[in-house]
Design a protein around this motif. Structure first.
Motif, PDB file in Angstrom:
ATOM      1  N   ASN A 160      -4.646  -4.478  -1.035  1.00  0.00           N
ATOM      2  CA  ASN A 160      -4.519  -2.815  -0.276  1.00  0.00           C
ATOM      3  C   ASN A 160      -4.609  -1.778  -0.212  1.00  0.00           C
ATOM      4  O   ASN A 160      -5.813  -0.982   0.205  1.00  0.00           O
ATOM      5  CB  ASN A 160      -5.146  -3.183   1.305  1.00  0.00           C
ATOM      6  N   LEU A 161      -3.563  -1.391  -0.739  1.00  0.00           N
ATOM      7  CA  LEU A 161      -3.321  -0.228  -0.970  1.00  0.00           C
ATOM      8  C   LEU A 161      -2.660   0.471  -1.839  1.00  0.00           C
ATOM      9  O   LEU A 161      -2.345  -0.492  -3.031  1.00  0.00           O
ATOM     10  CB  LEU A 161      -2.764   0.441   0.207  1.00  0.00           C
ATOM     11  N   VAL A 162      -2.676   1.472  -2.605  1.00  0.00           N
ATOM     12  CA  VAL A 162      -1.839   2.242  -3.440  1.00  0.00           C
ATOM     13  C   VAL A 162      -1.077   2.781  -2.933  1.00  0.00           C
ATOM     14  O   VAL A 162      -1.164   4.098  -2.015  1.00  0.00           O
ATOM     15  CB  VAL A 162      -2.436   3.184  -4.510  1.00  0.00           C
ATOM     16  N   LEU A 163      -0.204   2.376  -3.271  1.00  0.00           N
ATOM     17  CA  LEU A 163       0.658   3.462  -2.673  1.00  0.00           C
ATOM     18  C   LEU A 163       1.914   4.423  -3.289  1.00  0.00           C
ATOM     19  O   LEU A 163       2.093   4.475  -4.754  1.00  0.00           O
ATOM     20  CB  LEU A 163       2.425   2.317  -2.518  1.00  0.00           C
ATOM     21  N   VAL A 164       2.535   5.712  -2.438  1.00  0.00           N
ATOM     22  CA  VAL A 164       2.734   7.049  -3.244  1.00  0.00           C
ATOM     23  C   VAL A 164       4.477   7.094  -2.258  1.00  0.00           C
ATOM     24  O   VAL A 164       4.368   7.527  -1.314  1.00  0.00           O
ATOM     25  CB  VAL A 164       2.290   8.214  -3.579  1.00  0.00           C
ATOM     26  N   ARG A 165       5.786   7.297  -3.200  1.00  0.00           N
ATOM     27  CA  ARG A 165       6.968   7.490  -2.453  1.00  0.00           C
ATOM     28  C   ARG A 165       7.087   9.214  -2.930  1.00  0.00           C
ATOM     29  O   ARG A 165       7.182   8.740  -4.261  1.00  0.00           O
ATOM     30  CB  ARG A 165       8.017   6.476  -2.811  1.00  0.00           C
ATOM     31  N   ALA A 166       7.679  10.056  -2.267  1.00  0.00           N
ATOM     32  CA  ALA A 166       7.965  11.120  -2.257  1.00  0.00           C
ATOM     33  C   ALA A 166       9.120  11.044  -2.376  1.00  0.00           C
ATOM     34  O   ALA A 166       9.274  11.717  -0.515  1.00  0.00           O
ATOM     35  CB  ALA A 166       7.176  12.398  -2.142  1.00  0.00           C
ATOM     36  N   ASP A 167       9.817  11.070  -2.965  1.00  0.00           N
ATOM     37  CA  ASP A 167      11.130  10.274  -2.342  1.00  0.00           C
ATOM     38  C   ASP A 167      12.634  12.226  -2.565  1.00  0.00           C
ATOM     39  O   ASP A 167      11.651  12.794  -3.010  1.00  0.00           O
ATOM     40  CB  ASP A 167      12.419   9.561  -3.029  1.00  0.00           C
ATOM     41  N   PHE A 168      13.142  12.565  -1.736  1.00  0.00           N
ATOM     42  CA  PHE A 168      14.290  13.422  -1.242  1.00  0.00           C
ATOM     43  C   PHE A 168      15.475  12.493  -1.574  1.00  0.00           C
ATOM     44  O   PHE A 168      16.118  13.723  -0.400  1.00  0.00           O
ATOM     45  CB  PHE A 168      13.569  14.601  -0.607  1.00  0.00           C
ATOM     46  N   PRO A 169      16.088  12.576  -2.114  1.00  0.00           N
ATOM     47  CA  PRO A 169      17.246  11.856  -2.234  1.00  0.00           C
ATOM     48  C   PRO A 169      17.996  12.943  -2.037  1.00  0.00           C
ATOM     49  O   PRO A 169      17.998  14.207  -3.037  1.00  0.00           O
ATOM     50  CB  PRO A 169      17.610  11.523  -3.629  1.00  0.00           C
ATOM     51  N   ARG A 170      19.705  13.105  -1.512  1.00  0.00           N
ATOM     52  CA  ARG A 170      20.602  14.234  -1.944  1.00  0.00           C
ATOM     53  C   ARG A 170      21.963  14.116  -2.790  1.00  0.00           C
ATOM     54  O   ARG A 170      23.055  14.530  -3.380  1.00  0.00           O
ATOM     55  CB  ARG A 170      20.736  14.875  -0.321  1.00  0.00           C
ATOM     56  N   GLN A 171      22.127  12.698  -2.702  1.00  0.00           N
ATOM     57  CA  GLN A 171      22.892  12.782  -4.144  1.00  0.00           C
ATOM     58  C   GLN A 171      23.045  11.963  -4.758  1.00  0.00           C
ATOM     59  O   GLN A 171      21.960  12.415  -5.486  1.00  0.00           O
ATOM     60  CB  GLN A 171      23.807  10.882  -3.886  1.00  0.00           C
ATOM     61  N   ILE A 175       0.967   7.209   1.259  1.00  0.00           N
ATOM     62  CA  ILE A 175       2.276   8.408   0.892  1.00  0.00           C
ATOM     63  C   ILE A 175       3.018   8.049   1.963  1.00  0.00           C
ATOM     64  O   ILE A 175       2.608   8.265   3.323  1.00  0.00           O
ATOM     65  CB  ILE A 175       1.849  10.093   0.681  1.00  0.00           C
ATOM     66  N   ASN A 176       4.568   8.073   0.983  1.00  0.00           N
ATOM     67  CA  ASN A 176       5.515   8.117   2.227  1.00  0.00           C
ATOM     68  C   ASN A 176       6.961   8.610   1.728  1.00  0.00           C
ATOM     69  O   ASN A 176       6.975   9.017   0.681  1.00  0.00           O
ATOM     70  CB  ASN A 176       6.391   6.626   1.899  1.00  0.00           C
ATOM     71  N   PHE A 177       7.023   9.784   2.811  1.00  0.00           N
ATOM     72  CA  PHE A 177       8.027  10.472   2.526  1.00  0.00           C
ATOM     73  C   PHE A 177       9.520  10.621   2.728  1.00  0.00           C
ATOM     74  O   PHE A 177       9.296  10.325   4.277  1.00  0.00           O
ATOM     75  CB  PHE A 177       6.997  12.535   3.321  1.00  0.00           C
ATOM     76  N   SER A 178      10.335  10.346   2.046  1.00  0.00           N
ATOM     77  CA  SER A 178      11.664   9.979   2.089  1.00  0.00           C
ATOM     78  C   SER A 178      13.006  10.428   2.027  1.00  0.00           C
ATOM     79  O   SER A 178      12.721  11.342   0.315  1.00  0.00           O
ATOM     80  CB  SER A 178      11.084   8.390   1.826  1.00  0.00           C
ATOM     81  N   GLY A 179      13.854  10.313   2.602  1.00  0.00           N
ATOM     82  CA  GLY A 179      15.130  10.326   2.231  1.00  0.00           C
ATOM     83  C   GLY A 179      16.054   9.692   1.802  1.00  0.00           C
ATOM     84  O   GLY A 179      16.413   9.149   3.088  1.00  0.00           O
ATOM     85  N   SER A 180      15.637   8.855   0.712  1.00  0.00           N
ATOM     86  CA  SER A 180      16.574   7.539   0.725  1.00  0.00           C
ATOM     87  C   SER A 180      17.781   7.091   1.394  1.00  0.00           C
ATOM     88  O   SER A 180      18.023   6.126   0.774  1.00  0.00           O
ATOM     89  CB  SER A 180      16.068   7.001  -0.647  1.00  0.00           C
ATOM     90  N   ASP A 181      18.698   8.437   0.608  1.00  0.00           N
ATOM     91  CA  ASP A 181      19.995   8.567   0.630  1.00  0.00           C
ATOM     92  C   ASP A 181      20.910   8.660   1.319  1.00  0.00           C
ATOM     93  O   ASP A 181      21.973   8.748   1.872  1.00  0.00           O
ATOM     94  CB  ASP A 181      20.236   8.182   0.050  1.00  0.00           C
ATOM     95  N   TRP A 182      19.984  10.021   2.483  1.00  0.00           N
ATOM     96  CA  TRP A 182      20.454  10.096   3.703  1.00  0.00           C
ATOM     97  C   TRP A 182      20.145  10.197   5.141  1.00  0.00           C
ATOM     98  O   TRP A 182      20.159  10.969   6.210  1.00  0.00           O
ATOM     99  CB  TRP A 182      20.519  11.632   3.643  1.00  0.00           C
ATOM    100  N   GLY A 185      18.225   8.136   8.063  1.00  0.00           N
ATOM    101  CA  GLY A 185      18.665   6.652   8.601  1.00  0.00           C
ATOM    102  C   GLY A 185      17.346   6.576   8.787  1.00  0.00           C
ATOM    103  O   GLY A 185      16.808   5.445   9.003  1.00  0.00           O
ATOM    104  N   PRO A 186      16.126   7.020   9.448  1.00  0.00           N
ATOM    105  CA  PRO A 186      15.341   6.430   9.573  1.00  0.00           C
ATOM    106  C   PRO A 186      14.483   6.021   8.552  1.00  0.00           C
ATOM    107  O   PRO A 186      13.227   5.139   8.970  1.00  0.00           O
ATOM    108  CB  PRO A 186      14.271   7.427  11.083  1.00  0.00           C
ATOM    109  N   CYS A 187      13.827   6.976   7.940  1.00  0.00           N
ATOM    110  CA  CYS A 187      13.450   5.957   6.253  1.00  0.00           C
ATOM    111  C   CYS A 187      14.420   5.249   5.996  1.00  0.00           C
ATOM    112  O   CYS A 187      13.952   3.975   5.630  1.00  0.00           O
ATOM    113  CB  CYS A 187      13.618   7.731   5.666  1.00  0.00           C
ATOM    114  N   ILE A 188      15.300   4.913   5.469  1.00  0.00           N
ATOM    115  CA  ILE A 188      16.018   2.901   5.658  1.00  0.00           C
ATOM    116  C   ILE A 188      15.531   2.579   6.395  1.00  0.00           C
ATOM    117  O   ILE A 188      15.656   1.642   5.924  1.00  0.00           O
ATOM    118  CB  ILE A 188      17.607   3.908   5.277  1.00  0.00           C
ATOM    119  N   ARG A 189      15.481   2.992   7.371  1.00  0.00           N
ATOM    120  CA  ARG A 189      14.995   1.579   8.636  1.00  0.00           C
ATOM    121  C   ARG A 189      13.850   1.460   8.299  1.00  0.00           C
ATOM    122  O   ARG A 189      13.187   0.024   8.442  1.00  0.00           O
ATOM    123  CB  ARG A 189      15.314   1.993  10.187  1.00  0.00           C
TER     124      ARG A 189
END
Length: 147
Positions: free
Chosen positions: A71-82, A40-47, A49-53
């Motif tokens: 080997n993996l099942v991937l889950v993205r929990a994104d919290f964009p602001r724009q 699981i990756n918690f991310s702020g995809s548009d705000w 910086g470390p998430c984008i990197r």
């Protein structure tokens, strides 16, 4: 002309074949059926910086994508602001519920490796300051299948 064909073929060969799910429950079912680990990756995809990197340097790296595909099942929990990147109301609710349970402090980026039953095995708080290959190596050390 040969260069154009080569460029097209190279693009096809290196196109990512991994899928990031938005539903943790679906991920658990898939992981149980396939005996894969969940990431699981918690991310702020548009705000964030470390998430984008992290996304660019590790999660979209060929070494990670190749390993994840098998080997993996991937889950993205994104919290964009724009506004232009806003998620559906349903997806936002799923992400918030997942964050309430696994990321209550609201850390970004925050990545969790889980077994197929949803038990946390390892987490990365912030940008994993390592190569994609090293990141994959850490995940692989938890793989029950040893792939």
């Amino acid at each position: 002309m040969k260069l154009l064909i080569l460029s097209i073929l190279t693009g096809v060969l290196f196109t990512s074949n991994i899928t990031w799910l938005g539903d943790f429950n679906e991920a658990k079912v898939t992981a149980a059926q396939t005996h894969k680990l969940i990431l699981i990756n918690f991310s702020g995809s548009d705000w964030c910086g470390p998430c984008i990197r992290e996304r660019k340097e590790i999660l979209e790296n060929e070494a990670f994508e190749k390993y994840a595909a098998d080997n993996l099942v991937l889950v993205r929990a994104d919290f964009p602001r724009q506004k232009k990147n806003q998620l559906s109301k349903e997806q936002t609710q799923r992400n918030e519920a997942l964050a309430d349970k696994y990321n209550p402090d609201g850390k970004f980026p925050y990545t969790i490796l889980m077994d197929e039953n949803g038990k946390a095995l390892k987490d990365w708080d912030g940008f994993p300051n390592e190569s994609a290959e090293s990141f994959v190596g850490q995940i692989a050390s938890f793989s029950a299948s040893g792939k």
